[in-house]
Design a protein around this motif. Structure first.
Motif, PDB file in Angstrom:
ATOM      1  N   GLN A  18       0.817  -1.218   0.000  1.00  0.00           N
ATOM      2  CA  GLN A  18       0.000   0.000   0.000  1.00  0.00           C
ATOM      3  C   GLN A  18       0.847   1.262   0.000  1.00  0.00           C
ATOM      4  O   GLN A  18       0.442   2.285  -0.564  1.00  0.00           O
ATOM      5  CB  GLN A  18      -0.929   0.016   1.217  1.00  0.00           C
ATOM      6  CG  GLN A  18      -1.851   1.229   1.263  1.00  0.00           C
ATOM      7  CD  GLN A  18      -2.746   1.212   2.480  1.00  0.00           C
ATOM      8  OE1 GLN A  18      -3.069   0.159   3.018  1.00  0.00           O
ATOM      9  NE2 GLN A  18      -3.156   2.387   2.942  1.00  0.00           N
ATOM     10  N   CYS A  19       2.011   1.220   0.634  1.00  0.00           N
ATOM     11  CA  CYS A  19       2.849   2.413   0.789  1.00  0.00           C
ATOM     12  C   CYS A  19       4.220   2.170   0.147  1.00  0.00           C
ATOM     13  O   CYS A  19       5.199   1.862   0.852  1.00  0.00           O
ATOM     14  CB  CYS A  19       3.012   2.753   2.267  1.00  0.00           C
ATOM     15  SG  CYS A  19       1.461   3.021   3.155  1.00  0.00           S
ATOM     16  N   PRO A  20       4.302   2.285  -1.181  1.00  0.00           N
ATOM     17  CA  PRO A  20       5.556   1.959  -1.861  1.00  0.00           C
ATOM     18  C   PRO A  20       6.585   3.088  -1.883  1.00  0.00           C
ATOM     19  O   PRO A  20       7.427   3.140  -2.778  1.00  0.00           O
ATOM     20  CB  PRO A  20       5.087   1.619  -3.277  1.00  0.00           C
ATOM     21  CG  PRO A  20       3.871   2.440  -3.481  1.00  0.00           C
ATOM     22  CD  PRO A  20       3.208   2.535  -2.132  1.00  0.00           C
ATOM     23  N   GLY A  21       6.517   3.999  -0.916  1.00  0.00           N
ATOM     24  CA  GLY A  21       7.566   4.995  -0.811  1.00  0.00           C
ATOM     25  C   GLY A  21       7.109   6.391  -1.175  1.00  0.00           C
ATOM     26  O   GLY A  21       5.920   6.669  -1.342  1.00  0.00           O
ATOM     27  N   THR A  22       8.080   7.276  -1.306  1.00  0.00           N
ATOM     28  CA  THR A  22       7.798   8.700  -1.530  1.00  0.00           C
ATOM     29  C   THR A  22       8.353   9.165  -2.865  1.00  0.00           C
ATOM     30  O   THR A  22       9.193   8.503  -3.484  1.00  0.00           O
ATOM     31  CB  THR A  22       8.410   9.558  -0.411  1.00  0.00           C
ATOM     32  OG1 THR A  22       9.846   9.411  -0.440  1.00  0.00           O
ATOM     33  CG2 THR A  22       7.876   9.138   0.947  1.00  0.00           C
ATOM     34  N   ILE A  23       7.844  10.312  -3.299  1.00  0.00           N
ATOM     35  CA  ILE A  23       8.397  11.011  -4.452  1.00  0.00           C
ATOM     36  C   ILE A  23       8.594  12.472  -4.067  1.00  0.00           C
ATOM     37  O   ILE A  23       7.934  12.973  -3.152  1.00  0.00           O
ATOM     38  CB  ILE A  23       7.495  10.922  -5.699  1.00  0.00           C
ATOM     39  CG1 ILE A  23       6.124  11.555  -5.417  1.00  0.00           C
ATOM     40  CG2 ILE A  23       7.339   9.485  -6.153  1.00  0.00           C
ATOM     41  CD1 ILE A  23       5.275  11.736  -6.652  1.00  0.00           C
ATOM     42  N   THR A  24       9.499  13.135  -4.751  1.00  0.00           N
ATOM     43  CA  THR A  24       9.701  14.563  -4.544  1.00  0.00           C
ATOM     44  C   THR A  24       9.160  15.307  -5.750  1.00  0.00           C
ATOM     45  O   THR A  24       9.572  15.042  -6.893  1.00  0.00           O
ATOM     46  CB  THR A  24      11.184  14.892  -4.337  1.00  0.00           C
ATOM     47  OG1 THR A  24      11.652  14.204  -3.168  1.00  0.00           O
ATOM     48  CG2 THR A  24      11.387  16.380  -4.150  1.00  0.00           C
ATOM     49  N   VAL A  25       8.238  16.215  -5.501  1.00  0.00           N
ATOM     50  CA  VAL A  25       7.618  17.023  -6.552  1.00  0.00           C
ATOM     51  C   VAL A  25       8.113  18.455  -6.389  1.00  0.00           C
ATOM     52  O   VAL A  25       7.831  19.086  -5.367  1.00  0.00           O
ATOM     53  CB  VAL A  25       6.086  16.964  -6.465  1.00  0.00           C
ATOM     54  CG1 VAL A  25       5.453  17.864  -7.522  1.00  0.00           C
ATOM     55  CG2 VAL A  25       5.593  15.529  -6.623  1.00  0.00           C
ATOM     56  N   ALA A  26       8.853  18.943  -7.360  1.00  0.00           N
ATOM     57  CA  ALA A  26       9.323  20.325  -7.299  1.00  0.00           C
ATOM     58  C   ALA A  26       8.120  21.257  -7.240  1.00  0.00           C
ATOM     59  O   ALA A  26       7.226  21.190  -8.067  1.00  0.00           O
ATOM     60  CB  ALA A  26      10.174  20.640  -8.521  1.00  0.00           C
ATOM     61  N   GLY A  27       8.087  22.089  -6.198  1.00  0.00           N
ATOM     62  CA  GLY A  27       6.960  22.988  -6.012  1.00  0.00           C
ATOM     63  C   GLY A  27       5.894  22.439  -5.089  1.00  0.00           C
ATOM     64  O   GLY A  27       4.954  23.156  -4.735  1.00  0.00           O
ATOM     65  N   ALA A  28       6.000  21.167  -4.687  1.00  0.00           N
ATOM     66  CA  ALA A  28       5.010  20.568  -3.781  1.00  0.00           C
ATOM     67  C   ALA A  28       5.641  19.755  -2.668  1.00  0.00           C
ATOM     68  O   ALA A  28       4.932  19.312  -1.760  1.00  0.00           O
ATOM     69  CB  ALA A  28       4.026  19.699  -4.563  1.00  0.00           C
TER      70      ALA A  28
END
Length: 295
Positions: A18-28
């Motif tokens: 269910q929780c396959p990790g994070t992403i970094t969104v420039a601006g968010a």
């Protein structure tokens, strides 16, 4: 706060991560990826992988961007609600294995505002009530290696209004063709990753003026551009402006059907597919997300 708990017994003992990790969104900032356990009510979803911020939904996988993820529970207040009026969203996608009848999708829905658990037990909603709950939906990308659509759907408008190349589109007119988009094409060669940008410019009253799409690819000297500047079902974009102002949740998914000629068929023109053979290969990819002010 609305909360749903889904145990493995609901899926016959099988669960995806269910929780396959994070992403970094420039601006968010840094966001969690939340994968659904159910593609439709009673139908297990496929897994969604996250490889260094590169999201790969396998067949029947669907995932949402969120502020947090807690395995075993779903909470609508955790989902991201991007307020994209006056903004531009850009990301990279790779869908070289997605043939006719395959759909690599990236879209926005009003999930944060939905307090109904839904038949998928995760508060998912869309304009076609796939999980039993209906809400506004903006399709930035429904695509395979031969066809690409963007579509506007107010709540309860399942058909919506699409533009792009393939199948059924606004005024039965393709905005581009196989020379510009597809395997070996001049502007976007779908054998390689390419960039998708969507802008939501506003008018003097702060309402949505259009949804402006740009498809581009490194090393190519041409781009594909089209503007979704009218939608008779929401004539002045009142409803979709409200949805974007309230904030919409980003979703990525991968699915297939033998009757997807609405996306990739001939339409009334020279659309790319005559038959949906559903040779869908490996997972599509979505990565490199960024948000900035629209020009």
């Amino acid at each position: 706060m609305a909360l749903a708990t889904l145990g493995s017994h609901a899926l016959g003992g099988t669960q995806v991560e269910q929780c396959p990790g994070t992403i970094t969104v420039a601006g968010a900032g840094t966001l969690d990826v939340v994968a659904t356990q159910l593609n439709m009510p009673g139908v297990p979803a496929g897994p969604v992988r996250n490889v260094g911020g590169n999201i790969l939904p396998e067949m029947w996988g669907r995932a949402y961007f969120a502020k947090s993820c807690a395995s075993g529970t779903y909470n609508n207040s955790d989902y991201e609600a991007w307020q994209l009026l006056g903004k531009k969203l850009t990301y990279t996608t790779e869908l070289s294995q997605a043939g006719c009848g395959c759909n690599a999708a990236m879209y926005l829905v009003s999930m944060r505002q939905n307090s109904e658990v839904s038949g998928c037990m995760d508060y998912y909603c869309d304009a076609n009530s796939v999980c039993g709950v209906n809400c506004h939906e903006i399709d930035i990308q429904e695509a395979n290696r031969y066809a690409f659509h963007s579509a506007l759907h107010k709540q309860w408008d399942g058909n919506g209004l699409a533009q792009g190349y393939g199948g059924w589109v606004r005024d039965n007119h393709f905005d581009f063709g196989r020379q510009e988009y597809g395997p070996g094409a001049s502007c976007v060669d779908t054998n390689q990753p390419f960039q998708v940008s969507v802008a939501f410019p506003v008018n003097a009253d702060g309402h949505l003026r259009a949804m402006d799409m740009t498809l581009s690819q490194n090393g190519k000297d041409c781009q594909i551009q089209y503007s979704m500047d009218r939608y008779p079902a929401d004539e002045h974009f009142e409803l979709l402006s409200q949805a974007l102002r309230a904030g919409m949740t980003p979703v990525v998914s991968y699915w297939k059907a033998t009757d997807m000629l609405w996306l990739d068929g001939p339409g009334l023109g020279d659309g790319p597919c005559r038959e949906d053979t559903v040779q869908c290969g490996t997972s599509p990819q979505f990565y490199g997300f960024s948000i900035e002010d629209a020009a």
